[in-house]
Motif scaffolding. Structure first.
Motif, mmCIF file in Angstrom:
data_model
loop_
_atom_site.group_PDB
_atom_site.id
_atom_site.type_symbol
_atom_site.label_atom_id
_atom_site.label_comp_id
_atom_site.label_asym_id
_atom_site.label_seq_id
_atom_site.Cartn_x
_atom_site.Cartn_y
_atom_site.Cartn_z
ATOM 1 N N LEU A 115 0.126 -0.994 -3.247
ATOM 2 C CA LEU A 115 0.683 -2.242 -2.743
ATOM 3 C C LEU A 115 0.082 -3.374 -3.570
ATOM 4 O O LEU A 115 -1.142 -3.459 -3.702
ATOM 5 C CB LEU A 115 0.328 -2.465 -1.276
ATOM 6 C CG LEU A 115 1.112 -1.645 -0.264
ATOM 7 C CD1 LEU A 115 0.495 -0.280 -0.119
ATOM 8 C CD2 LEU A 115 1.150 -2.370 1.041
ATOM 9 N N ILE A 116 0.923 -4.228 -4.096
ATOM 10 C CA ILE A 116 0.467 -5.384 -4.859
ATOM 11 C C ILE A 116 1.022 -6.629 -4.181
ATOM 12 O O ILE A 116 2.242 -6.804 -4.095
ATOM 13 C CB ILE A 116 0.927 -5.328 -6.334
ATOM 14 C CG1 ILE A 116 0.537 -3.992 -6.973
ATOM 15 C CG2 ILE A 116 0.339 -6.500 -7.119
ATOM 16 C CD1 ILE A 116 1.142 -3.760 -8.332
ATOM 17 N N ASP A 117 0.116 -7.447 -3.647
ATOM 18 C CA ASP A 117 0.500 -8.720 -3.052
ATOM 19 C C ASP A 117 0.262 -9.815 -4.074
ATOM 20 O O ASP A 117 -0.855 -9.970 -4.575
ATOM 21 C CB ASP A 117 -0.324 -9.011 -1.793
ATOM 22 C CG ASP A 117 0.079 -8.151 -0.618
ATOM 23 O OD1 ASP A 117 1.237 -7.684 -0.591
ATOM 24 O OD2 ASP A 117 -0.757 -7.934 0.275
ATOM 25 N N PHE A 118 1.313 -10.559 -4.389
ATOM 26 C CA PHE A 118 1.215 -11.704 -5.284
ATOM 27 C C PHE A 118 1.084 -12.944 -4.406
ATOM 28 O O PHE A 118 1.878 -13.166 -3.494
ATOM 29 C CB PHE A 118 2.437 -11.787 -6.194
ATOM 30 C CG PHE A 118 2.508 -10.627 -7.155
ATOM 31 C CD1 PHE A 118 1.833 -10.685 -8.361
ATOM 32 C CD2 PHE A 118 3.229 -9.482 -6.842
ATOM 33 C CE1 PHE A 118 1.883 -9.624 -9.248
ATOM 34 C CE2 PHE A 118 3.285 -8.414 -7.715
ATOM 35 C CZ PHE A 118 2.609 -8.482 -8.922
ATOM 36 N N ILE A 119 0.065 -13.748 -4.693
ATOM 37 C CA ILE A 119 -0.335 -14.849 -3.822
ATOM 38 C C ILE A 119 -0.356 -16.152 -4.610
ATOM 39 O O ILE A 119 -0.676 -16.152 -5.800
ATOM 40 C CB ILE A 119 -1.745 -14.547 -3.253
ATOM 41 C CG1 ILE A 119 -1.694 -13.235 -2.459
ATOM 42 C CG2 ILE A 119 -2.294 -15.692 -2.427
ATOM 43 C CD1 ILE A 119 -3.037 -12.576 -2.260
#
Length: 101
Positions: free
Chosen positions: A40-44
């Motif tokens: 899972l990659i969350d871009f913030i």
């Protein structure tokens, strides 16, 4: 006019970019997590002086696809640096776009 071979395009993936996705989302931070079957990659987007940073996009992919992404990013960073010079990472607390106040 030449006829197109119908078998020629069977193996080509046609990418569709919807208008609402085409503008993209700006991200200056990413958080990565993983389980046995996915990454899972969350871009913030972390704005200066703001106490909260919203996730602007989440990408979930298989471990195999994550490794392919890593390889593609490495290749593209090398191409970028060949054209524009070496990217020098800043250490934490040295980003001029953010205040430590």
């Amino acid at each position: 006019m030449a006829q197109e071979n119908p078998n020629q395009n069977q193996n080509q993936l046609q990418i569709q970019l919807r208008p609402e996705v085409a503008d993209g989302k700006y991200s200056n931070l990413a958080m990565i997590g993983h389980g046995p079957n996915e990454f899972l990659i969350d871009f913030i987007f972390a704005a200066p002086g703001m106490p909260q940073a919203p996730v602007v996009s989440r990408v979930i992919m298989s471990p195999e696809n994550a490794k392919q992404l890593l390889r593609a990013l490495n290749e593209n960073v090398q191409k970028y640096e060949a054209n524009f010079g070496v990217i020098t990472p800043r250490r934490a607390g040295q980003n001029p776009n953010f205040s430590n106040n």
